[in-house]
Motif scaffolding. Sequence first.
Motif: not given
Length: 170
Positions: A64-86
Amino acid sequence: MTTTNTEDDNSGANPRFADALRELGLAELVGRTRRFPDATRTAAEAAAAIGCELSEICKSLIFAADGIPVLVLMDGASRVDLELVRQELGVEKVTRAKADVVRETTGYAIGGVPPFGHRTKTRVLADRSLLAHDVVWAAAGNPHAVFPMEPKELVAYAGATLVDVREQIS
């Protein structure tokens, strides 16, 4: 005309997702879908079932980006950095979406969300790490099924923007 997939066709893909593949001209992927007797809700479970590297799994994660859904596709060995998404989205706050939001947005439950063929159109970000492979495996609409696809093709069909949002391990 859409041909509805049934559990009898043995593809293992969720019927709604199988229909989405056909509508996109990707009917051959329905036949390439692999179904497993045990759930593959996590990237590690999917990689073990397929016999591939963890990084060859494509995770489809809803935030949820400011409450709006967003899809992130990521390789299975990694984690999403929420600050980079922001930063990428130019929003105030990014959090993991709740299970009901994931289902409402995509039409699928967590652990089975495919990279495209969703109920609603959302913004899609794809981490460049996916491009390191010839083929990646993604959920086919349920936690028991996955399908293979060339990463550049997957990114294109998902309508994704290529970004660098992978958490860096120091």
